[in-house]
Design a protein around this motif. Sequence first.
Motif, PDB file in Angstrom:
ATOM      1  N   ALA A  14      42.918  42.898  46.300  1.00 18.73           N
ATOM      2  CA  ALA A  14      43.866  43.064  45.193  1.00 18.73           C
ATOM      3  C   ALA A  14      43.191  43.698  43.989  1.00 18.73           C
ATOM      4  O   ALA A  14      43.760  44.587  43.325  1.00 18.73           O
ATOM      5  CB  ALA A  14      44.455  41.707  44.809  1.00 18.73           C
ATOM      6  N   SER A  15      41.970  43.281  43.698  1.00 11.82           N
ATOM      7  CA  SER A  15      41.232  43.817  42.555  1.00 11.82           C
ATOM      8  C   SER A  15      40.888  45.294  42.748  1.00 11.82           C
ATOM      9  O   SER A  15      41.027  46.101  41.832  1.00 11.82           O
ATOM     10  CB  SER A  15      39.958  42.997  42.335  1.00 11.82           C
ATOM     11  OG  SER A  15      39.303  43.387  41.157  1.00 11.82           O
ATOM     12  N   VAL A  16      40.448  45.646  43.954  1.00 12.67           N
ATOM     13  CA  VAL A  16      40.120  47.051  44.248  1.00 12.67           C
ATOM     14  C   VAL A  16      41.342  47.945  44.083  1.00 12.67           C
ATOM     15  O   VAL A  16      41.281  49.020  43.456  1.00 12.67           O
ATOM     16  CB  VAL A  16      39.544  47.203  45.671  1.00 12.67           C
ATOM     17  CG1 VAL A  16      39.528  48.676  46.093  1.00 12.67           C
ATOM     18  CG2 VAL A  16      38.129  46.647  45.742  1.00 12.67           C
ATOM     19  N   LEU A  17      42.478  47.492  44.639  1.00 13.14           N
ATOM     20  CA  LEU A  17      43.710  48.285  44.555  1.00 13.14           C
ATOM     21  C   LEU A  17      44.142  48.487  43.100  1.00 13.14           C
ATOM     22  O   LEU A  17      44.532  49.594  42.696  1.00 13.14           O
ATOM     23  CB  LEU A  17      44.827  47.616  45.350  1.00 13.14           C
ATOM     24  CG  LEU A  17      44.645  47.589  46.872  1.00 13.14           C
ATOM     25  CD1 LEU A  17      45.754  46.782  47.534  1.00 13.14           C
ATOM     26  CD2 LEU A  17      44.609  49.003  47.441  1.00 13.14           C
ATOM     27  N   LEU A  18      44.057  47.416  42.321  1.00 15.10           N
ATOM     28  CA  LEU A  18      44.451  47.508  40.911  1.00 15.10           C
ATOM     29  C   LEU A  18      43.478  48.385  40.120  1.00 15.10           C
ATOM     30  O   LEU A  18      43.896  49.147  39.236  1.00 15.10           O
ATOM     31  CB  LEU A  18      44.525  46.109  40.294  1.00 15.10           C
ATOM     32  CG  LEU A  18      45.720  45.258  40.744  1.00 15.10           C
ATOM     33  CD1 LEU A  18      45.568  43.822  40.275  1.00 15.10           C
ATOM     34  CD2 LEU A  18      47.025  45.850  40.214  1.00 15.10           C
ATOM     35  N   GLY A  53      39.124  44.607  32.782  1.00 15.51           N
ATOM     36  CA  GLY A  53      39.452  43.216  33.050  1.00 15.51           C
ATOM     37  C   GLY A  53      40.901  43.021  33.462  1.00 15.51           C
ATOM     38  O   GLY A  53      41.234  42.045  34.149  1.00 15.51           O
ATOM     39  N   LEU A  54      41.762  43.952  33.053  1.00 13.42           N
ATOM     40  CA  LEU A  54      43.171  43.873  33.455  1.00 13.42           C
ATOM     41  C   LEU A  54      43.302  43.794  34.969  1.00 13.42           C
ATOM     42  O   LEU A  54      44.139  43.054  35.489  1.00 13.42           O
ATOM     43  CB  LEU A  54      43.924  45.118  32.954  1.00 13.42           C
ATOM     44  CG  LEU A  54      44.416  45.122  31.507  1.00 13.42           C
ATOM     45  CD1 LEU A  54      44.928  46.508  31.142  1.00 13.42           C
ATOM     46  CD2 LEU A  54      45.491  44.070  31.297  1.00 13.42           C
ATOM     47  N   ALA A  55      42.464  44.561  35.669  1.00  8.14           N
ATOM     48  CA  ALA A  55      42.565  44.636  37.129  1.00  8.14           C
ATOM     49  C   ALA A  55      42.176  43.321  37.795  1.00  8.14           C
ATOM     50  O   ALA A  55      42.955  42.742  38.568  1.00  8.14           O
ATOM     51  CB  ALA A  55      41.698  45.777  37.652  1.00  8.14           C
ATOM     52  N   ILE A  62      47.795  37.086  40.554  1.00  7.14           N
ATOM     53  CA  ILE A  62      48.711  37.396  41.669  1.00  7.14           C
ATOM     54  C   ILE A  62      48.325  36.627  42.935  1.00  7.14           C
ATOM     55  O   ILE A  62      49.163  35.954  43.550  1.00  7.14           O
ATOM     56  CB  ILE A  62      48.721  38.907  41.947  1.00  7.14           C
ATOM     57  CG1 ILE A  62      49.335  39.665  40.765  1.00  7.14           C
ATOM     58  CG2 ILE A  62      49.493  39.216  43.232  1.00  7.14           C
ATOM     59  CD1 ILE A  62      49.113  41.170  40.808  1.00  7.14           C
ATOM     60  N   VAL A  63      47.052  36.714  43.312  1.00 16.15           N
ATOM     61  CA  VAL A  63      46.602  36.039  44.529  1.00 16.15           C
ATOM     62  C   VAL A  63      46.667  34.521  44.359  1.00 16.15           C
ATOM     63  O   VAL A  63      47.009  33.787  45.292  1.00 16.15           O
ATOM     64  CB  VAL A  63      45.169  36.476  44.908  1.00 16.15           C
ATOM     65  CG1 VAL A  63      44.679  35.720  46.141  1.00 16.15           C
ATOM     66  CG2 VAL A  63      45.120  37.976  45.169  1.00 16.15           C
ATOM     67  N   GLY A  64      46.362  34.050  43.149  1.00 16.40           N
ATOM     68  CA  GLY A  64      46.425  32.617  42.870  1.00 16.40           C
ATOM     69  C   GLY A  64      47.818  32.063  43.093  1.00 16.40           C
ATOM     70  O   GLY A  64      47.992  31.017  43.745  1.00 16.40           O
ATOM     71  N   PHE A  65      48.841  32.753  42.598  1.00 17.49           N
ATOM     72  CA  PHE A  65      50.213  32.306  42.794  1.00 17.49           C
ATOM     73  C   PHE A  65      50.637  32.416  44.263  1.00 17.49           C
ATOM     74  O   PHE A  65      51.355  31.569  44.777  1.00 17.49           O
ATOM     75  CB  PHE A  65      51.177  33.109  41.916  1.00 17.49           C
ATOM     76  CG  PHE A  65      51.328  32.543  40.528  1.00 17.49           C
ATOM     77  CD1 PHE A  65      51.607  31.198  40.333  1.00 17.49           C
ATOM     78  CD2 PHE A  65      51.200  33.352  39.414  1.00 17.49           C
ATOM     79  CE1 PHE A  65      51.752  30.665  39.057  1.00 17.49           C
ATOM     80  CE2 PHE A  65      51.342  32.834  38.137  1.00 17.49           C
ATOM     81  CZ  PHE A  65      51.620  31.481  37.953  1.00 17.49           C
ATOM     82  N   ALA A 205      37.659  38.849  43.291  1.00 18.93           N
ATOM     83  CA  ALA A 205      38.198  39.802  42.312  1.00 18.93           C
ATOM     84  C   ALA A 205      37.102  40.390  41.430  1.00 18.93           C
ATOM     85  O   ALA A 205      37.062  41.602  41.186  1.00 18.93           O
ATOM     86  CB  ALA A 205      39.253  39.107  41.449  1.00 18.93           C
ATOM     87  N   VAL A 206      36.188  39.548  40.951  1.00 25.13           N
ATOM     88  CA  VAL A 206      35.111  40.023  40.073  1.00 25.13           C
ATOM     89  C   VAL A 206      34.091  40.845  40.868  1.00 25.13           C
ATOM     90  O   VAL A 206      33.552  41.836  40.367  1.00 25.13           O
ATOM     91  CB  VAL A 206      34.420  38.844  39.352  1.00 25.13           C
ATOM     92  CG1 VAL A 206      33.256  39.348  38.504  1.00 25.13           C
ATOM     93  CG2 VAL A 206      35.420  38.094  38.469  1.00 25.13           C
ATOM     94  N   ALA A 207      33.839  40.447  42.122  1.00 26.06           N
ATOM     95  CA  ALA A 207      32.917  41.205  42.974  1.00 26.06           C
ATOM     96  C   ALA A 207      33.425  42.632  43.182  1.00 26.06           C
ATOM     97  O   ALA A 207      32.645  43.595  43.192  1.00 26.06           O
ATOM     98  CB  ALA A 207      32.739  40.503  44.317  1.00 26.06           C
ATOM     99  N   ALA A 208      34.740  42.771  43.345  1.00 24.03           N
ATOM    100  CA  ALA A 208      35.333  44.106  43.486  1.00 24.03           C
ATOM    101  C   ALA A 208      35.122  44.914  42.202  1.00 24.03           C
ATOM    102  O   ALA A 208      34.805  46.108  42.253  1.00 24.03           O
ATOM    103  CB  ALA A 208      36.821  43.988  43.796  1.00 24.03           C
TER     104      ALA A 208
END
Length: 313
Positions: A14-18, A53-55, A62-65, A205-208
């Motif tokens: 999700a992070s990479v895509l964003l 950081g937005l990404a 998103i993934v959390g929900f 997410a942060v690793a991405a």
Amino acid sequence: MKEIFIAVLCGFIASVLLLMLILPLLKRLKAGQYILGYVKEHEKKSGTPTMGGLAFICAIIIVGFCMLGFGGGEANLTIAVTAAFMVVGFLDDFLKIFHKENEGLKPYQKIIFQTAIATVAALFCWFNGKTFLNVPFICKSVDIGWGIIPLVIFIFTATVNCVNLTDGLDGLAGGTSCAYLLILGIMLCMSGVSYGVLCFIGIGAVAAFLVFNTNKAAIFMGDTGSLALGGFISCLSVFSGNSLYIPLVGIMFVISGISVIVQVIYYKRTSKRVFLMAPIHHHFQMKGYTECKITYAYFALTCLVGIICLIFL
């Protein structure tokens, strides 16, 4: 274990895509970071897109929900508080870009916003009986009653600002945060805390983001990311009763904050400096250490202290 792997993977994807969506947009809008020329090596970084950081924060939300739904108060409030700090950071970054200078929100404005958000978290702890603190190394908990309110407010404002101060080199705040979340995630899994999966979503997410942020960075997280990361770390630590582990596992965040306080106080009294530059990672940089070495040292020391804490659980 399977859920943990899924959390990391989903957070990463999700992070990479964003990031792939946001990065071209930020470049088009010329949303670049304005760099103060105090560190010579940083002059070439001016104009690098910021607000990355937005990404990864949106990926966490998103993934959390998707994985946790609306089933738990702690998880929901963690996501809400993280989003609130992201908005404050976004306002700060936006004003810097709009005014084309390195100053966004005034310090007192930041403190007001941060304190207001922290107060919500503190009241949640008080009204839901989350007044216990796990004491490191002795495997005991203590109930501090109403004292949890001022303590939580202090923890949030201190942690958020210390993470923000650590965000001064490529990959530094992100790498240190990944190490912290890994240790905390293991702690929460060992104690059976269901929302501990958020730690691993955050790691992914942060690793991405670090793929794009390690030296030489293609994008910066900005205050959008650093303030939100601080809020995310604070929520997960405070709601699980692990507040006292923040100054231990988060030792590098603490050192960043203390180095600035010491430098300012000493300079005002003597007109001399303790460090070549504060926060202390800039001191090491001016001593000739590369950004990669400093970033690795922060990550390694966080993991080392974290492992020691895990041994005594």
